[in-house]
Design a protein around this motif. Structure first.
Motif: not given
Length: 269
Positions: A152-160
């Motif tokens: 979840k954290v990795i997806l959020d980082i890569e999104k922004y």
């Protein structure tokens, strides 16, 4: 007007015969004529200018398809400026990514050099300056929970941010009596303000940290928590707060099990 063989074209324009044949194949640079019997390619002076155009636009980073479209159409000055602006923006983004990768390599190099110097599996005292992290409040009691929260954290980082290139870590509560670990959150050490909307900022104070580098996996590394705790008790050291577990390099062993290079630390009072 003289026509030039593919060999002459190659020598006069410093471009390989193989490349000229490829340009012909994709329709980027067609020879003026092809001998029906010998199949030899012949180029005219006009094709020399096209070679110059191809080299010029390649030097500013345009793709062969983009160059083909430019050569085959009568683009206006305004359209050329638009193409230049788009390409400049793309290159600036690439430079940003490359600088980020370089910074990450520098950090990783320093970290691995430090591990070699301090040795793996050896407890030592390490001074750290103040460090700022963005924390995601995901509590994980099992390895499965941690892995899902990690994603979840990795997806959020890569999104922004667009790419994962930051140090990930967790604050871990360790019950030495039950030998139980609870991962209280997942953190990243980045100054990207755009990520602060989803996480709170945690500052780890400067000071001396009891530290050990090791290879293992989350929840499979209880021995190191126990080892550090025993070191603290044996040397009558007072500590402040919970453990801080840092993931340095993800890796697996020959059996395919996690064997990530990690750092475990806790602040001395």
């Amino acid at each position: 007007m003289k026509n030039f063989s593919i060999g002459e074209m190659s020598k006069l324009n410093n471009i390989s015969i193989q490349t000229l044949r490829y340009y012909d194949k994709i329709g980027l640079l067609k020879p003026k004529l092809i001998n029906k019997t010998s199949k030899y390619r012949y180029y005219s002076i006009e094709e020399f200018l096209k070679v110059d155009m191809i080299k010029y636009y390649k030097n500013v980073g345009l793709s062969l398809e983009e160059i083909k479209n430019l050569i085959s159409s009568n683009t206006s000055i305004e359209e050329k400026l638009q193409i230049i602006n788009i390409q400049q923006e793309a290159l600036e983004n690439k430079l940003k990514d490359m600088n980020l990768m370089k910074n990450n390599l520098d950090i990783l190099k320093n970290k691995v050099s430090s591990i070699i110097e301090c040795k793996i599996n050896k407890i030592f005292i390490k001074y750290n300056e103040e460090r700022e992290y963005i924390s995601y409040d995901y509590i994980s009691n099992t390895n499965a929970e941690l892995e899902i929260n990690y994603r979840k954290v990795i997806l959020d980082i890569e999104k922004y941010v667009g790419m994962l290139g930051y140090e990930l870590s967790s604050i871990v509560s360790y019950d030495k009596t039950k030998e139980k670990m609870v991962y209280k959150n997942i953190m990243i050490n980045t100054s990207e303000n755009i990520l602060k909307h989803n996480g709170q900022v945690i500052v780890l104070p400067k000071g001396e940290y009891i530290t050990v580098y090791f290879e293992g996996g989350c929840f499979a590394n209880k021995n190191y928590y126990k080892k550090v705790t025993e070191y603290i008790n044996k040397n009558n050291i007072k500590v402040n707060g919970h453990f801080h577990e840092i993931y340095i390099i993800p890796q697996v062993n020959e059996d395919g099990k996690e064997n990530t290079l990690m750092q475990l630390e806790i602040l001395k009072s």
